[in-house]
Design a protein around this motif. Structure first.
Motif, PDB file in Angstrom:
ATOM      1  N   THR A 888      40.546  65.525 -55.401  1.00  8.18           N
ATOM      2  CA  THR A 888      42.107  65.203 -54.592  1.00  8.18           C
ATOM      3  C   THR A 888      43.467  65.021 -54.838  1.00  8.18           C
ATOM      4  O   THR A 888      43.895  66.172 -55.366  1.00  8.18           O
ATOM      5  N   ILE A 889      43.907  64.081 -55.401  1.00  6.10           N
ATOM      6  CA  ILE A 889      45.079  63.815 -54.945  1.00  6.10           C
ATOM      7  C   ILE A 889      45.334  64.330 -57.039  1.00  6.10           C
ATOM      8  O   ILE A 889      46.021  64.433 -57.548  1.00  6.10           O
ATOM      9  N   ASN A 890      44.276  64.077 -57.638  1.00  5.71           N
ATOM     10  CA  ASN A 890      44.335  64.220 -59.482  1.00  5.71           C
ATOM     11  C   ASN A 890      44.717  65.885 -59.756  1.00  5.71           C
ATOM     12  O   ASN A 890      45.743  65.996 -60.477  1.00  5.71           O
ATOM     13  N   ILE A 897      50.745  70.064 -56.460  1.00  2.00           N
ATOM     14  CA  ILE A 897      51.306  70.325 -54.839  1.00  2.00           C
ATOM     15  C   ILE A 897      50.651  69.603 -54.620  1.00  2.00           C
ATOM     16  O   ILE A 897      50.747  69.196 -53.701  1.00  2.00           O
ATOM     17  N   ASP A 898      51.321  68.165 -55.342  1.00  2.00           N
ATOM     18  CA  ASP A 898      50.630  66.998 -54.671  1.00  2.00           C
ATOM     19  C   ASP A 898      51.697  66.408 -53.641  1.00  2.00           C
ATOM     20  O   ASP A 898      51.176  65.491 -52.170  1.00  2.00           O
ATOM     21  N   ASP A 899      52.643  67.471 -53.509  1.00  2.00           N
ATOM     22  CA  ASP A 899      53.876  66.671 -51.845  1.00  2.00           C
ATOM     23  C   ASP A 899      53.021  67.495 -50.943  1.00  2.00           C
ATOM     24  O   ASP A 899      53.712  67.541 -49.405  1.00  2.00           O
ATOM     25  N   TYR A 900      52.376  68.738 -51.131  1.00  2.00           N
ATOM     26  CA  TYR A 900      51.540  69.040 -50.214  1.00  2.00           C
ATOM     27  C   TYR A 900      49.828  69.062 -49.055  1.00  2.00           C
ATOM     28  O   TYR A 900      49.759  68.943 -48.082  1.00  2.00           O
ATOM     29  N   LYS A 908      52.145  66.029 -44.857  1.00  2.00           N
ATOM     30  CA  LYS A 908      51.017  67.118 -45.921  1.00  2.00           C
ATOM     31  C   LYS A 908      50.478  67.848 -44.606  1.00  2.00           C
ATOM     32  O   LYS A 908      50.288  67.373 -43.461  1.00  2.00           O
ATOM     33  N   MET A 909      49.880  68.781 -45.450  1.00  2.00           N
ATOM     34  CA  MET A 909      49.609  70.329 -44.904  1.00  2.00           C
ATOM     35  C   MET A 909      47.837  69.026 -44.720  1.00  2.00           C
ATOM     36  O   MET A 909      46.850  69.031 -45.215  1.00  2.00           O
ATOM     37  N   ALA A 910      47.770  70.138 -43.062  1.00  2.00           N
ATOM     38  CA  ALA A 910      45.455  69.118 -43.073  1.00  2.00           C
ATOM     39  C   ALA A 910      45.049  70.014 -43.389  1.00  2.00           C
ATOM     40  O   ALA A 910      44.110  70.847 -42.754  1.00  2.00           O
TER      41      ALA A 910
END
Length: 990
Positions: A888-890, A897-900, A908-910
């Motif tokens: 996921t985040i990694n 794109i971790d800001d989104y 953040k985007m759903a």
């Protein structure tokens, strides 16, 4: 051909000079006819919207002189009475290779050819704009007659070879004239395609994306060349510049390639005319948005032979739907307002064109639109409006004469006039013998019924209400009727023959009895033929009910694309992938496609409430290394393909997208393969099933590129021993050489306003300046070290090492360099360079402090990345939250794109997944997968889709069985298995 015409002209001039010694000046061997020919009493289709009943028109010197209800008939006119006949403008085909000699295939092909084989031309042999159809043309009277019998009078022909193919020519199918008189335009347009020239073995390009990159570079080079910047003459670029104002016709073979061609054209302000596939109905909005005129092949797939239930399972729903829907393509294009013309390409003009066109009309294409697609639209497209495709003053006298409505199956085409020259297809002087008769023969009375067109009559004979076997032929007003004996116990025949008068209700002739004796017969007409209205029911007996188009138009496609929703997930166990990794009994509010609030007892407002009690809510899984949803993976023609773009070859119809959604995946990095050290530019995609390729692109994502190390790039297993590099040390030298060139290029760009823009070098300069990031295919620690050192030498860093199965050996050096890792969970020993791989690799790198992701590189593995992440809990004792971060985040961090996306955080985007159990469990299944608040996978909807698929397949199989039983042609079922896509796949994916 130009030389041939010049020589012929000189010979004729010489002959003419000498001929004066033998012939009087005004009495040559051949007199040219200059009188008028007047046609009267015809139903004249002046253009698709204008019809004159019982009209007249005159022609002279190959042109239309006058058209009207009544016209003045000049003295000495030849008058042709067309009472009961209809006249249409002859048709125009804009895509053919009529009269063009087949290109000769290049010899050799043992070792790959990397350089061009021609001097004085472009660096790539497949760019051939200097080719002109005139030089390769020879009139083919047999092929011309096939066109003429379908109603065509003009064709646009070209050399069908190469990517930029050169110019075509517009040719009138005029019988008995010189080639020079037939040519209406010797430079009618420039043709392009996605296919390489057979006249060269030059390897590059090997893929669709390589072709697109090559076209872009050729356009840039032509503009640069036109500025007078080149030191040497390039005949190809000169021709490309000379042709730029011509109609540009791009040849494609499938819907995705149609849209790709338009994409390239848009980038350079070129509006292509696109030769389509017949599947445009599947993406009408995108087709309409292209603003292109389409040349549509009138070819429909045959039904599959599905009588064997076992073999029927191998026909996909997509194939069944194409058979069902393709005949309505033209109707849908017309309703959408997409301009189109028609071509006989890939079918037999004489045998298949008219029947297929009538079929399209039966499926809803208006007749005037069909006529426009054959006349005024192609004329306008090629810049010949008012000259061809109409029956108006000053236009070429190109027209067909028919017995009635061209779009009626029973109508006969009598004549096709081209440039005022007459081509008789069927004699118009035919007696109409249709009707009902009393037949008296050998003391017995029969009922004789003759129907159909006078030129092609059909017969039915009965006696005492019993049908008698019969066969009728009628040629040159001679009737031959073969009857089976009324005595059904005997295999005997009666033969009747008669010379039929031109106007009569009584036919008399000779009959030969089974015993050889001769007698006479008489047939007296009792009533005329019944009008065609009676046959309307039979006319549409082959039509089938259309199933709905879906997005995409295959299994699991949506009839209506899902819409964005405001949702409130209540009482979920939320895995955030943030500092507080697990939130129990928590609500998450989704609004306007984003995560609006996270907390307890949130107010839903107008949002739809979803009870998530006992369920898990996570961010969508991100696959850092994927090859799904692509039509091509490798551009293997050079050792660097930095100019190619994976965005060019996104396939939004790949079923792997839906399967990934069903596994909780919402974002992927579509990577180039590992055929060369410097690969192509990545595409970062959101898996918006049913959307277009453009809509799937992650707009906010940073640009990436694929590099590769190891066995693949040095071609250890490909059997090639010609392309550099062949060793691992050669791979290092490739990087050094190319980045040295890039630095020199950047200097030239800054100092020379007239520099030659190089798409490959532009990409490498982006890397040097930190504007594009590298994901590198890697295995062995020595090469990992090597690439980091090269990067540091040129002042940039490697963003991600993917595969990285020896990463545990060099994790400290990677951390110092600033690289991340995207690895497999437990792949090892599947080839020599992974012999040292271990299942603890991800855990070790994570403990050292690297950003570590688990990737798939495989369509099947991608849909179960949750389970791949779980393996690091077993191997190395990683915590559940850290393991989950690896999918996921990694990967979001690695892709910038971790800001989104990548975690559940307000703003953040759903991009979320609702699981029925702990996501790391082998029993866990996604119940809902959403992207930006749109639910693209829903387990309940999935069950409904499965039921719909079952019903649609059953309905379509029934239609195909009915088609076969009614005598229609079928095609055999062929078992097909889609190729598994990995880094080393070469060529395009079918």
């Amino acid at each position: 051909m130009k030389l041939k015409l010049l020589i012929l002209g000189v010979i004729l001039c010489a002959f003419s000079a000498n001929a004066q010694d033998y012939f009087p000046k005004n009495n040559g061997v051949k007199m040219r006819h200059t009188n008028y020919t007047v046609f009267k009493n015809a139903k004249i289709h002046v253009d698709p919207k204008t019809v004159i009943e019982n009209g007249m028109f005159s022609i002279k010197n190959g042109k239309i002189v006058t058209v009207g209800k009544s016209i003045n008939v000049p003295a000495n006119s030849i008058i042709i009475d067309l009472k009961g006949k209809e006249v249409y403008p002859s048709y125009i085909d804009l895509y053919s290779d009529f009269g063009i000699e087949k290109p000769k295939k290049a010899q050799g092909g043992g070792e790959p050819q990397y350089d061009a084989g021609r001097e004085g031309y472009y660096w790539n042999d497949h760019i051939r704009p200097e080719t002109d159809a005139v030089s390769h043309f020879n009139y083919d009277s047999k092929a011309a007659e096939s066109f003429q019998k379908a109603g065509f009078g003009v064709v646009n022909t070209h050399m069908p070879d190469g990517i930029i193919r050169g110019t075509g020519m517009l040719v009138a199918l005029t019988p008995d004239v010189s080639e020079g008189d037939r040519i209406l335009d010797e430079r009618s347009g420039q043709y392009l395609s996605f296919e390489k020239s057979v006249q060269s073995n030059q390897v590059y390009p090997t893929s669709i994306m390589g072709v697109m990159a090559l076209i872009r570079q050729a356009y840039l080079d032509a503009k640069w060349y036109a500025g007078g910047n080149a030191d040497n003459t390039d005949l190809a670029l000169e021709a490309l510049n000379e042709n730029k104002n011509l109609t540009q016709i791009f040849v494609t073979d499938n819907l995705l390639n149609e849209l790709r061609a338009d994409k390239v054209g848009d980038e350079f302000g070129i509006q292509y005319v696109i030769v389509g596939s017949g599947n445009e109905y599947q993406r009408l909005d995108e087709v309409k948005a292209s603003n292109a005129t389409y040349i549509i092949p009138l070819k429909f797939p045959d039904a599959y032979d599905v009588e064997d239930p076992y073999m029927a399972n191998y026909v996909s729903l997509e194939e069944m739907k194409e058979w069902n829907q393709a005949p309505a393509n033209l109707k849908m294009l017309q309703e959408k307002g997409v301009p189109f013309t028609l071509t006989t390409h890939s079918i037999n003009p004489e045998k298949d064109f008219r029947s297929n066109l009538i079929k399209a009309v039966e499926y809803g294409l208006p007749k005037d639109a069909a006529l426009a697609a054959l006349t005024t639209v192609p004329a306008q497209t090629i810049g010949k409006s008012g000259k061809i495709g109409v029956l108006k003053e000053g236009a070429w006298a190109n027209f067909i004469i028919t017995s009635g409505d061209y779009f009626d199956k029973e109508t006969t085409l009598f004549e096709n006039w081209v440039q005022g020259k007459r081509k008789i297809l069927q004699s118009m002087d035919v007696t109409d013998i249709t009707g009902d008769y009393n037949l008296s023969l050998n003391g017995k009375d029969y009922s004789l019924k003759i129907s159909g067109e006078p030129i092609k009559p059909k017969v039915e004979v009965t006696m005492d209400d019993k049908k008698i076997g019969s066969k009728l032929t009628f040629e040159n007003n001679w009737m031959n009727l073969l009857l089976s004996s009324p005595d059904t116990t005997k295999t005997e025949f009666l033969r009747l023959v008669a010379d039929v008068p031109s106007k009569t209700d009584r036919i008399s002739g000779k009959a030969i009895l089974p015993d050889g004796k001769e007698t006479s017969f008489t047939a007296v007409k009792t009533s005329p033929a019944i009008e065609k209205e009676k046959n309307e029911k039979d006319k549409k007996q082959d039509l089938h009910e259309l199933v709905p188009v879906t997005y995409p138009n295959k299994a699991y496609g949506f009839k209506d694309l899902p819409a964005q929703q405001d949702l409130l997930f209540k009482n979920a166990t939320v895995w955030t992938s943030e500092e507080n990794p697990v939130l129990e009994n928590t609500d998450v509010l989704v609004k306007d496609g984003k995560i609006a609030k996270i907390g307890k007892d949130l107010n839903a407002g107008r949002a739809k409430v979803i009870d998530a009690t006992g369920k898990y809510l996570t961010a969508g899984i991100i696959d850092e290394h994927s090859h799904i949803a692509a039509s091509s993976i490798n551009e293997a023609g050079h050792n660097s393909s930095a100019e190619v773009q994976m965005e060019d070859v996104v396939d939004p119809t790949d079923i792997a997208i839906y399967r990934d959604l069903a596994g909780g995946v919402t974002t992927i990095q579509l990577l180039h393969g590992s055929a060369n050290p410097i690969g192509g530019q990545s595409a970062i995609l959101k898996l918006k099933w049913g959307k277009s390729a453009k809509e799937m692109t992650f707009e906010q994502a940073a640009p990436f590129i694929k590099f590769a190390l190891g066995e693949n790039v040095k071609q250890s297993n490909w059997g090639s021993h010609s392309r550099f590099p062949q060793t691992r040390m050669g791979v290092e030298q490739v990087f050094i050489d190319y980045f040295s060139r890039a630095k020199a290029y950047e200097t030239e760009k800054k100092n020379n306003p007239n520099y030659r823009k190089d798409l490959e070098m532009e990409t490498l300069v982006q890397i040097l300046n930190g504007e594009r990031f590298i994901t590198s295919h890697s295995y062995v620690q020595s090469e990992i070290n090597m690439l980091m050192k090269v990067a540091e030498q040129f002042g940039f860093r490697v963003n991600t090492f993917t595969h990285i199965l020896e990463g545990y050996k060099v994790a400290d050096k990677m951390k110092e360099h600033g690289a991340g890792a995207s690895t497999f969970s437990d792949w090892w020993a599947y080839k020599y360079e992974v012999n040292d791989a271990i299942p603890y690799n991800a855990s070790i790198m994570n403990e050292v402090g690297l950003t570590v992701a688990i990737n798939s590189d495989d369509a099947e593995m991608s849909r179960r990345l949750n389970q791949e992440a779980a393996k690091s809990v077993k191997y190395g004792g990683m915590s559940e939250s850290d393991a989950w971060k690896m999918v996921t985040i990694n990967p979001a961090k690695l892709l910038h794109i971790d800001d989104y996306v990548g975690s559940i955080k307000e703003g953040k985007m759903a991009d979320l997944v609702l699981w029925n159990a702990n996501p790391l469990s082998v029993y866990a299944k996604p119940e809902k997968t959403m992207i930006e608040g749109v639910v693209y996978f829903d387990v309940e909807r999935d069950q409904q889709l499965r039921e719909r698929i079952r019903k649609e397949r059953n309905e379509l199989i029934g239609q195909m069985l009915e088609a076969k039983n009614s005598g229609l042609k079928t095609q055999p079922v062929m078992k097909k298995e889609k190729e598994r896509v990995h880094c080393d796949l070469l060529g395009n994916i079918q």
